[in-house]
Design a protein around this motif. Structure first.
Motif, PDB file in Angstrom:
ATOM      1  N   VAL A 245       0.862  -1.190   0.000  1.00 26.66           N
ATOM      2  CA  VAL A 245       0.000   0.000   0.000  1.00 26.66           C
ATOM      3  C   VAL A 245       0.898   1.239   0.000  1.00 26.66           C
ATOM      4  CG1 VAL A 245      -1.787   1.261   1.276  1.00 26.66           C
ATOM      5  CG2 VAL A 245      -1.766  -1.254   1.296  1.00 26.66           C
ATOM      6  N   VAL A 246       0.591   2.195  -0.874  1.00 27.97           N
ATOM      7  CA  VAL A 246       1.387   3.434  -0.947  1.00 27.97           C
ATOM      8  C   VAL A 246       0.438   4.632  -0.962  1.00 27.97           C
ATOM      9  CG1 VAL A 246       3.143   4.731  -2.209  1.00 27.97           C
ATOM     10  CG2 VAL A 246       3.073   2.240  -2.414  1.00 27.97           C
ATOM     11  N   ARG A 247       0.655   5.581  -0.046  1.00 32.65           N
ATOM     12  CA  ARG A 247      -0.201   6.777  -0.007  1.00 32.65           C
ATOM     13  C   ARG A 247       0.535   7.942  -0.661  1.00 32.65           C
ATOM     14  NH1 ARG A 247      -2.847   8.067   5.628  1.00 32.65           N
ATOM     15  NH2 ARG A 247      -0.748   8.745   6.229  1.00 32.65           N
ATOM     16  N   LEU A 248      -0.151   8.554  -1.620  1.00 29.38           N
ATOM     17  CA  LEU A 248       0.492   9.610  -2.396  1.00 29.38           C
ATOM     18  C   LEU A 248       0.882  10.821  -1.541  1.00 29.38           C
ATOM     19  CD1 LEU A 248       0.774   8.930  -5.352  1.00 29.38           C
ATOM     20  CD2 LEU A 248      -1.070  10.500  -5.882  1.00 29.38           C
ATOM     21  N   SER A 249       0.010  11.209  -0.587  1.00 34.76           N
ATOM     22  CA  SER A 249       0.196  12.497   0.091  1.00 34.76           C
ATOM     23  C   SER A 249       1.506  12.571   0.876  1.00 34.76           C
ATOM     24  CB  SER A 249      -0.980  12.768   1.031  1.00 34.76           C
ATOM     25  OG  SER A 249      -1.086  11.720   1.966  1.00 34.76           O
ATOM     26  N   ASP A 250       1.891  11.485   1.565  1.00 32.80           N
ATOM     27  CA  ASP A 250       3.088  11.565   2.410  1.00 32.80           C
ATOM     28  C   ASP A 250       4.111  10.473   2.117  1.00 32.80           C
ATOM     29  OD1 ASP A 250       1.649   9.432   3.308  1.00 32.80           O
ATOM     30  OD2 ASP A 250       1.545  10.042   5.408  1.00 32.80           O
ATOM     31  N   GLY A 251       3.837   9.649   1.095  1.00 32.50           N
ATOM     32  CA  GLY A 251       4.804   8.613   0.745  1.00 32.50           C
ATOM     33  C   GLY A 251       4.801   7.423   1.697  1.00 32.50           C
ATOM     34  N   LEU A 252       3.811   7.359   2.592  1.00 29.42           N
ATOM     35  CA  LEU A 252       3.713   6.181   3.474  1.00 29.42           C
ATOM     36  C   LEU A 252       3.537   4.919   2.626  1.00 29.42           C
ATOM     37  CD1 LEU A 252       3.134   4.754   6.272  1.00 29.42           C
ATOM     38  CD2 LEU A 252       0.713   5.249   5.826  1.00 29.42           C
ATOM     39  N   TYR A 253       4.314   3.882   2.914  1.00 26.27           N
ATOM     40  CA  TYR A 253       4.122   2.609   2.216  1.00 26.27           C
ATOM     41  C   TYR A 253       4.329   1.470   3.197  1.00 26.27           C
ATOM     42  CZ  TYR A 253       9.209   2.168   2.150  1.00 26.27           C
ATOM     43  OH  TYR A 253      10.526   2.073   2.530  1.00 26.27           O
ATOM     44  N   PHE A 254       3.630   0.382   2.972  1.00 30.84           N
ATOM     45  CA  PHE A 254       3.828  -0.802   3.815  1.00 30.84           C
ATOM     46  C   PHE A 254       3.275  -2.029   3.121  1.00 30.84           C
ATOM     47  CE2 PHE A 254      -0.599  -0.918   5.002  1.00 30.84           C
ATOM     48  CZ  PHE A 254      -0.981   0.428   5.006  1.00 30.84           C
ATOM     49  N   LEU A 266       8.404   5.835   5.340  1.00 31.81           N
ATOM     50  CA  LEU A 266       7.772   7.137   5.136  1.00 31.81           C
ATOM     51  C   LEU A 266       8.925   8.107   4.888  1.00 31.81           C
ATOM     52  CD1 LEU A 266       5.006   8.738   5.839  1.00 31.81           C
ATOM     53  CD2 LEU A 266       6.104   9.156   8.018  1.00 31.81           C
ATOM     54  N   THR A 267       8.664   9.096   4.038  1.00 30.00           N
ATOM     55  CA  THR A 267       9.751  10.024   3.731  1.00 30.00           C
ATOM     56  C   THR A 267       9.884  11.069   4.834  1.00 30.00           C
ATOM     57  OG1 THR A 267       9.276   9.677   1.420  1.00 30.00           O
ATOM     58  CG2 THR A 267      10.639  11.582   1.954  1.00 30.00           C
ATOM     59  N   LEU A 285      10.246   7.482  13.749  1.00 26.89           N
ATOM     60  CA  LEU A 285       9.420   6.522  14.494  1.00 26.89           C
ATOM     61  C   LEU A 285       8.073   7.133  14.860  1.00 26.89           C
ATOM     62  CD1 LEU A 285      12.127   4.881  16.786  1.00 26.89           C
ATOM     63  CD2 LEU A 285      11.125   3.992  14.672  1.00 26.89           C
ATOM     64  N   VAL A 286       8.094   8.392  15.290  1.00 32.43           N
ATOM     65  CA  VAL A 286       6.853   9.049  15.690  1.00 32.43           C
ATOM     66  C   VAL A 286       5.949   9.266  14.478  1.00 32.43           C
ATOM     67  CG1 VAL A 286       5.907  11.211  16.599  1.00 32.43           C
ATOM     68  CG2 VAL A 286       7.889  10.148  17.704  1.00 32.43           C
ATOM     69  N   ARG A 287       6.531   9.814  13.403  1.00 31.77           N
ATOM     70  CA  ARG A 287       5.707  10.101  12.219  1.00 31.77           C
ATOM     71  C   ARG A 287       5.169   8.821  11.594  1.00 31.77           C
ATOM     72  NH1 ARG A 287       8.510  14.944   8.893  1.00 31.77           N
ATOM     73  NH2 ARG A 287       7.054  14.203   7.336  1.00 31.77           N
ATOM     74  N   MET A 288       6.015   7.821  11.553  1.00 35.55           N
ATOM     75  CA  MET A 288       5.605   6.547  10.945  1.00 35.55           C
ATOM     76  C   MET A 288       4.504   5.887  11.790  1.00 35.55           C
ATOM     77  SD  MET A 288       6.176   4.486   8.429  1.00 35.55           S
ATOM     78  CE  MET A 288       5.636   2.811   8.074  1.00 35.55           C
ATOM     79  N   ALA A 289       4.678   5.910  13.102  1.00 33.77           N
ATOM     80  CA  ALA A 289       3.677   5.277  13.975  1.00 33.77           C
ATOM     81  C   ALA A 289       2.324   5.976  13.808  1.00 33.77           C
ATOM     82  CB  ALA A 289       4.145   5.342  15.435  1.00 33.77           C
ATOM     83  N   ARG A 290       2.335   7.306  13.740  1.00 32.87           N
ATOM     84  CA  ARG A 290       1.077   8.047  13.558  1.00 32.87           C
ATOM     85  C   ARG A 290       0.427   7.707  12.219  1.00 32.87           C
ATOM     86  NH1 ARG A 290       3.207  13.379  15.730  1.00 32.87           N
ATOM     87  NH2 ARG A 290       2.776  13.137  17.936  1.00 32.87           N
ATOM     88  N   ALA A 291       1.241   7.753  11.164  1.00 27.70           N
ATOM     89  CA  ALA A 291       0.688   7.535   9.823  1.00 27.70           C
ATOM     90  C   ALA A 291       0.168   6.103   9.682  1.00 27.70           C
ATOM     91  CB  ALA A 291       1.770   7.824   8.778  1.00 27.70           C
TER      92      ALA A 291
END
Ligand code: FAD
Length: 388
Positions: A245-254, A266-267, A285-291
């Motif tokens: 899964v990849v989210r365009l807005s913040d580059g989150l992927y997993f 996450l970028t 770690l904080v940003r990734m955990a939230r996203a």
């Protein structure tokens, strides 16, 4: 220290990650030996042993789609060709858009990918829900999906390549640093290394995140730069998630591994260069955990098993550099792959090998030639879908 078995080679490759090894493989298969690969680390110490194993064919430029599609075919036959199971699992790649603008961008990607004959799907919100279980669809308006995208395990790829190369007579010298080029009348005649000089008619710069450093060691200006990218793995959950899964807005992927861990990144903006090391930052770690917990609520409460980082090797236009450096005959580039050098390696390095052998490639020089950044007036499509 490992030492070269001979004084003279046809090709010396700097970097024994997936790009250097696959380049050596294509060259060896073409009978272009003797070949030596020089790497100052160990097998898998670079980005090739630190990545998320994502493999996709959804891109903004048709040229990248073609390299990716040919590479997927290579991943599918890797087990037969190299005798190693790389666990390539075509669970698809699911891109998520959170706004109409983002969905418009994905519609354009979909047009390019479908135009190349791949059965990508353009999805509304319900379509997204059909492809991934457990996502919170708040703020999701649609997406794209391509089933033949997927994930693989990088380590057996590296083992399979290195074992095969040894059996083909390619010398792999890990623990040996390349310190510069040897030149005669401006032409490459070999490599200077910590284990002594190596004569070679051609040198390939496949040093990944350190390739700009090697280019500078060769006395040239580099246009690519390294950027640290962080990633983590959670405690396992019973497998439920097929696609990456990849989210365009913040580059989150997993994605979810077969062991059940969620692996993703996450970028987080890091300064360019390799001085920052390859550890993990609290900010990530904080940003990734939230996203991650926002989009995939069932991971709430899970622990993080591991977090690490590596270097993306980025060109300004999001495309790799493949071919001979016009400023230094005999020096070939196989770098600038950003966050996608693993998946694109099989097809891209076939073109690197062709360039070394003096054969024409089917790549548009305005998009891939290492000399393109010397031309300020060049106008060629850049690759913008460089996240995930
Ligand atoms: C966290 C993370 C996640 C990623 N996720 C994905 C993904 O899901 N899918 C994907 O396709 N790609 C992904 N990538 C990118 C991918 O891993 C890289 O593009 C790819 O591995 C690059 O391979 P390489 O062989 O060019 O570089 P590397 O694997 O970094 O190899 C370069 C080698 O050069 C050696 N070297 C450097 N300088 C010298 C020198 N002077 N002398 C001798 N040796 C030298 C290093 O020791 C190293 O082993 C990710 C990268 C990171 C960091």
């Amino acid at each position: 220290m490992n030492r070269p078995a001979r004084g003279r080679y046809r090709v010396a490759i700097v970097g024994g990650g997936v790009v250097g090894l696959f380049t050596a493989y294509h060259l060896a298969r073409a009978g272009a030996g003797p070949i030596v690969v020089v790497d100052r680390g160990f097998l898998s110490s670079g980005a090739s042993g630190r990545n998320g194993g994502g493999v996709r064919q959804q891109w903004e430029t048709a040229a990248t789609v073609r390299l990716a599609r040919e590479s997927v075919a290579a991943w599918r036959r890797f087990g037969r060709e190299f005798g190693f199971n790389i666990w390539f699992r075509p669970g698809g790649y699911l891109f998520l858009a959170g706004t109409r603008d983002e969905l418009g961008r994905l519609a354009e990607v979909h047009r390019v990918v479908a135009g190349e004959g791949l059965p990508a799907e353009l999805l509304d919100r319900d379509g997204v829900a059909r492809h991934a279980d457990g996502l919170s669809l708040d703020g999701v308006v649609g997406g794209t999906f391509l089933r033949s995208d997927g994930t693989l395990y990088p380590f057996p790829v590296l083992w399979g390549l290195s074992e095969t190369l040894r059996s083909l007579g390619v010398e792999l010298l890990y623990g040996v640093e390349a310190t510069g080029l040897r030149l005669e009348d401006g032409r490459v005649t070999g490599l200077a290394t910590a284990a002594g000089p190596i004569e070679a008619a051609a040198v390939v710069n496949a040093a990944g995140g350190w390739s700009a450093e090697f280019t500078r060691r060769a006395g040239l200006v580099a246009f690519n730069e390294a950027r640290r990218h962080e990633i983590l793995a959670t405690e396992p959950l019973k497998p439920f998630l097929d696609p990456m899964v990849v989210r365009l807005s913040d580059g989150l992927y997993f994605s979810q591994t077969m062991r059940g861990e969620i692996v993703g990144g996450l970028t987080v903006p890091h300064p360019p260069g390799t001085a920052g090391g390859m550890s993990s930052s609290p900010e990530f770690l904080v940003r990734m955990a939230r996203a991650l917990t926002g989009l995939l609520p069932r991971v709430r409460g899970l622990g993080i098993l591991r977090a690490w980082s590596g270097y993306y090797d980025e060109n300004p236009d999001g495309l790799p550099s493949i071919g001979e450096d016009p400023r230094r005959p005999g020096l070939f580039h196989a770098n600038g792959f950003g966050g996608h050098g693993f998946m694109l390696a099989p097809a891209s390095t076939r073109r690197v090998a062709q360039a070394v052998l003096g054969e024409p490639t089917d790549l548009d020089p305005a998009q891939f030639h290492p000399g393109r950044f010397l031309d300020a007036h060049r106008a060629a499509p850049a690759e913008g879908l460089t996240l995930g």
